[in-house]
Design an enzyme around this catalytic site. Structure first.
Site, PDB file in Angstrom:
ATOM      1  N   GLY A  46     151.248   9.198  16.090  1.00 29.02           N
ATOM      2  CA  GLY A  46     150.795   8.537  14.869  1.00 29.02           C
ATOM      3  C   GLY A  46     149.279   8.477  14.847  1.00 29.02           C
ATOM      4  O   GLY A  46     148.636   8.446  15.901  1.00 29.02           O
ATOM      5  N   GLN A  51     140.928   5.613  12.330  1.00 28.93           N
ATOM      6  CA  GLN A  51     140.699   6.148  13.678  1.00 28.93           C
ATOM      7  C   GLN A  51     139.844   7.411  13.664  1.00 28.93           C
ATOM      8  O   GLN A  51     139.334   7.817  14.699  1.00 28.93           O
ATOM      9  CB  GLN A  51     142.039   6.456  14.367  1.00 28.93           C
ATOM     10  CG  GLN A  51     142.869   5.225  14.649  1.00 28.93           C
ATOM     11  CD  GLN A  51     144.169   5.604  15.318  1.00 28.93           C
ATOM     12  OE1 GLN A  51     145.156   5.878  14.646  1.00 28.93           O
ATOM     13  NE2 GLN A  51     144.184   5.657  16.648  1.00 28.93           N
ATOM     14  N   CYS A  94     147.826   4.057  22.085  1.00 31.72           N
ATOM     15  CA  CYS A  94     147.052   4.349  20.880  1.00 31.72           C
ATOM     16  C   CYS A  94     145.995   5.383  21.231  1.00 31.72           C
ATOM     17  O   CYS A  94     145.358   5.275  22.286  1.00 31.72           O
ATOM     18  CB  CYS A  94     146.388   3.068  20.396  1.00 31.72           C
ATOM     19  SG  CYS A  94     145.408   3.287  18.911  1.00 31.72           S
ATOM     20  N   LEU A  95     145.799   6.372  20.343  1.00 32.37           N
ATOM     21  CA  LEU A  95     144.796   7.401  20.625  1.00 32.37           C
ATOM     22  C   LEU A  95     143.383   6.818  20.684  1.00 32.37           C
ATOM     23  O   LEU A  95     142.495   7.415  21.277  1.00 32.37           O
ATOM     24  CB  LEU A  95     144.870   8.520  19.574  1.00 32.37           C
ATOM     25  CG  LEU A  95     146.156   9.365  19.612  1.00 32.37           C
ATOM     26  CD1 LEU A  95     146.170  10.359  18.458  1.00 32.37           C
ATOM     27  CD2 LEU A  95     146.305  10.086  20.948  1.00 32.37           C
ATOM     28  N   HIS A 136     152.485  -0.270  13.737  1.00 32.24           N
ATOM     29  CA  HIS A 136     151.265  -0.022  14.510  1.00 32.24           C
ATOM     30  C   HIS A 136     150.204   0.674  13.644  1.00 32.24           C
ATOM     31  O   HIS A 136     149.044   0.260  13.610  1.00 32.24           O
ATOM     32  CB  HIS A 136     151.625   0.836  15.739  1.00 32.24           C
ATOM     33  CG  HIS A 136     150.462   1.299  16.556  1.00 32.24           C
ATOM     34  ND1 HIS A 136     150.322   0.987  17.892  1.00 32.24           N
ATOM     35  CD2 HIS A 136     149.400   2.081  16.247  1.00 32.24           C
ATOM     36  CE1 HIS A 136     149.206   1.549  18.347  1.00 32.24           C
ATOM     37  NE2 HIS A 136     148.635   2.223  17.381  1.00 32.24           N
ATOM     38  N   GLU A 137     150.632   1.725  12.924  1.00 33.86           N
ATOM     39  CA  GLU A 137     149.669   2.480  12.097  1.00 33.86           C
ATOM     40  C   GLU A 137     149.189   1.654  10.909  1.00 33.86           C
ATOM     41  O   GLU A 137     148.021   1.710  10.529  1.00 33.86           O
ATOM     42  CB  GLU A 137     150.268   3.807  11.625  1.00 33.86           C
ATOM     43  CG  GLU A 137     150.715   4.760  12.731  1.00 33.86           C
ATOM     44  CD  GLU A 137     149.671   5.006  13.805  1.00 33.86           C
ATOM     45  OE1 GLU A 137     148.459   4.933  13.516  1.00 33.86           O
ATOM     46  OE2 GLU A 137     150.076   5.237  14.961  1.00 33.86           O
ATOM     47  N   HIS A 140     146.354  -0.601  11.752  1.00 37.95           N
ATOM     48  CA  HIS A 140     145.034   0.043  11.770  1.00 37.95           C
ATOM     49  C   HIS A 140     144.333  -0.069  10.412  1.00 37.95           C
ATOM     50  O   HIS A 140     143.112  -0.164  10.352  1.00 37.95           O
ATOM     51  CB  HIS A 140     145.169   1.535  12.100  1.00 37.95           C
ATOM     52  CG  HIS A 140     145.269   1.840  13.568  1.00 37.95           C
ATOM     53  ND1 HIS A 140     144.257   1.558  14.457  1.00 37.95           N
ATOM     54  CD2 HIS A 140     146.253   2.436  14.293  1.00 37.95           C
ATOM     55  CE1 HIS A 140     144.625   1.956  15.672  1.00 37.95           C
ATOM     56  NE2 HIS A 140     145.831   2.492  15.611  1.00 37.95           N
TER      57      HIS A 140
HETATM   58 NI    NI Z   1     146.890   3.342  17.197  1.00 36.49          NI
END
Ligand code: NI
Length: 169
Positions: A46, A51, A94-95, A136-137, A140
């Site tokens: 995701g 991000q 998370c990236l 989660h996304e 963000h």
């Molecule tokens: Ni994330």
């Protein structure tokens, strides 16, 4: 298509509330495709536009497991229309927080309304991994990271580690 640089926490750009997209046009579709390419290259499951430094309510998800055909979800302006009273806990990463993982408790099931890449309204009801990933996304887009769901002690430990990693680069 292009691979975009991913912002690593701590960074103020991960804390902003992102703006809605007026209409899903060619520019938004290019962003969605670039984000998918970036996510696959990372690799991740995701990615949200903040991000990659773009403060828009845009996210991509693909939970297809390795060696199966990709099944990307392109999601614009997501809205939580329902969430279950029951919660469940899943390990999240998370990236933007590389190599950091923690159990996060969230509503088990959610229903989300969004615009797809053709500017058509869609609704998805999700459970399990997709439910956690959507939440989660969507976090963000409101400047929240998964560590914001943890105790202050755990959050500070993870952020401290990431700060050290960033300083060492
Ligand atoms: Ni994330």
């Amino acid at each position: 298509m292009a691979i975009l640089p991913i912002i690593i926490a701590p960074d103020p750009r991960l804390k902003f509330t992102a703006s809605p997209v007026r209409t899903v046009d060619k520019e938004t579709r290019t962003l969605l495709d670039d984000m998918l390419e970036t996510m696959y290259a990372a690799p991740g499951i995701g990615l949200a536009a903040p991000q990659v430094g773009i403060s828009k309510r845009v996210l991509v998800i693909d939970l297809a497991i390795k060696d199966t055909p990709p099944s990307p979800l392109r999601i614009v302006n997501p809205e939580l229309v329902w969430s279950s009273a029951d919660s469940s806990s899943n390990e999240e990463g998370c990236l933007s927080l590389p190599e950091q993982f923690a159990e996060v408790e969230r509503p088990e099931n959610v229903r989300v309304r969004y615009l797809d890449e053709h500017n058509v309204s869609q609704e998805v009801e999700a459970s399990g991994m997709l439910s956690a990933c959507l939440q989660h996304e969507m976090d963000h887009l409101d400047g929240r990271l998964f560590v914001d769901h943890l105790s202050r002690l755990k959050r500070n430990m993870i952020i401290h580690k990431l700060t050290k990693i960033k300083l060492a680069r």
